[in-house]
Scaffold this active site. Structure first.
Site, PDB file in Angstrom:
ATOM      1  CB  CYS A   1      42.764  41.382  37.934  1.00 53.36           C
ATOM      2  SG  CYS A   1      41.558  40.200  38.549  1.00 53.36           S
TER       3      CYS A   1
ATOM      4  CD  GLN B   1      42.399  48.014  40.344  1.00 50.26           C
ATOM      5  OE1 GLN B   1      41.576  47.121  40.542  1.00 50.26           O
ATOM      6  NE2 GLN B   1      43.686  47.870  40.588  1.00 50.26           N
TER       7      GLN B   1
ATOM      8  NE  ARG C   1      46.462  37.523  49.878  1.00 44.85           N
ATOM      9  CZ  ARG C   1      47.322  36.633  49.415  1.00 44.85           C
ATOM     10  NH1 ARG C   1      46.907  35.412  49.168  1.00 44.85           N
ATOM     11  NH2 ARG C   1      48.577  36.962  49.200  1.00 44.85           N
TER      12      ARG C   1
END
Ligand SMILES: Cc1cc2nc3c(=O)[nH]c(=O)nc-3n(C[C@H](O)[C@H](O)[C@H](O)COP(=O)(O)O)c2cc1C
Length: 352
Positions: free
Chosen positions: A118, A88, A245
């Site tokens: 982001c 990325q 997560r």
């Protein structure tokens, strides 16, 4: 999604699957591990991939850092031993971002993913990450430059949020324009930038992206297992889930979800001695990859996640003093000893 109609083959026009890399390497119902800075380094990606995760993505590599030879960017770029190496890249200007993408390909990237999602201020102030969703002409210019700089055989993918704010949810527009310029897969995190990580991911709000493009769509945000993967995919008719997560402390989770989505037999998640050996292996791999000093610090959050996951999922009982020792010692032998004592001995004691 049935095994007979692999979604990536069904929805993605063959002509768009550049060089057949995505088509050849993504089977039915693939599951993605989300790129997470400070988390998805090579040791973590290797373990997740070995445990069955179909697609793992590097931490975001800042194009400016990579093109100026930054050590951190070079470490993030590592992909040895991965079947599919997805790198990325984040950038704010077309030319340097394109140069960074070409460098990543030279270093072995099989797929380039562009980060336009982001929310970090450090990234957004420089108008990269999700800030690019405020300037679609610039975002598209970056796509065009990167596509031209990398070989046709290397697919270009794009990760974004729903938009900058609820009032400006332009993900469908960005996706449509990016796909027209050669992006072959789109991932959407179902939050806006101004939400950061607040509230719940809105998977249904991703559906207009599905309607805007006919390339594979990956849904992301708050997915923590098979049920949420199915619900998220159904809400926006996505082809695959991306898990972030929830995989911290559970690197087997994406693989488990993939097996369940494909209707394959489940594999027991590691516990007791098997979990202890996995944690020790992960710790040692981090020290080898980052060096003892950086690796020791970086590994502590993984150790804490392994503890928290085992406590939450498996009812592991951890003595507070042992936890404190594990998360503060800098002696690798002591870490291994404590991990074995906490995860295997305790689990075996409970089983007795
Ligand atoms: C610690 C952390 C680091 C992250 N770093 C990146 C990153 O480098 N690139 C990126 O596109 N997203 C990054 N993200 C966002 C995740 O890829 C993902 O979109 C987000 O966590 C929502 O998915 P989840 O609910 O499954 O965690 C990061 C998230 C976290 C928590």
């Amino acid at each position: 999604m049935s095994i007979e109609t692999p979604p990536f083959l069904a929805v993605a026009p063959a002509a768009r699957l550049g060089g057949g890399v995505l088509r050849g390497r993504l089977g039915a119902s693939p599951v993605f591990l989300a790129p997470m800075s400070g988390v998805t380094d090579l040791p973590f990606r290797r373990i997740a991939a070995r445990l069955g995760c179909d697609v793992v993505v590097t931490e975001m590599v800042a194009s400016g850092e990579l093109t100026t030879g930054g050590v951190d960017a070079t470490v993030r770029l590592a992909g040895e031993g991965l079947g599919l190496h997805v790198v990325q890249i984040a950038g704010r200007e077309p030319e340097p971002t394109a140069r960074a993408a070409a460098m990543a390909v030279d270093a072995g990237a099989d797929v380039i993913d562009l980060n336009m999602g982001c929310p970090a201020k450090r990234v957004c102030n420089g108008l990269s990450g999700s800030a690019l969703m405020r300037d679609l002409d610039l975002a598209v210019a970056i796509v065009v430059a990167v596509r031209a700089a990398i070989p046709d055989s290397v697919p270009l993918t794009l990760k974004m949020r729903l938009g900058w704010s609820r009032e400006t949810m332009n993900a469908p527009e960005l996706a449509r324009r990016a796909v027209a310029e050669g992006v072959e897969l789109v991932t959407v995190h179902g939050r806006t930038r101004d939400q950061f990580y607040d509230g719940a991911a809105d998977w249904a709000a991703i559906r207009p992206v599905r309607e805007a493009v006919d390339v594979p769509l990956v849904v992301n945000g708050d997915i923590d297992g098979v049920a949420t993967s199915r619900a998220a995919m159904a809400a926006c008719d996505a082809d695959a889930p991306m898990i972030g997560r929830a995989a911290c402390g559970r690197p087997w989770l994406p693989g488990d979800v993939g097996r369940a989505l494909r209707g394959a037999a489940a594999i027991e998640p590691p516990r007791g001695t098997a979990l202890a050996e996995l944690v020790v292996e992960h710790h040692e791999a981090m020290l080898a990859h980052h060096g003892i000093r950086v690796g020791t610090m970086a590994a502590r959050k993984h150790l804490a996640w392994y503890l928290d996951a085992a406590i939450a999922d498996d009812g592991l009982v951890v003595d507070e003093a042992a936890r404190r020792s594990l998360l503060t010692t800098s002696d690798p032998h002591r870490v291994a000893e404590l991990v074995r004592r906490i995860f295997s001995d305790e689990a075996e004691r409970r089983a007795a």
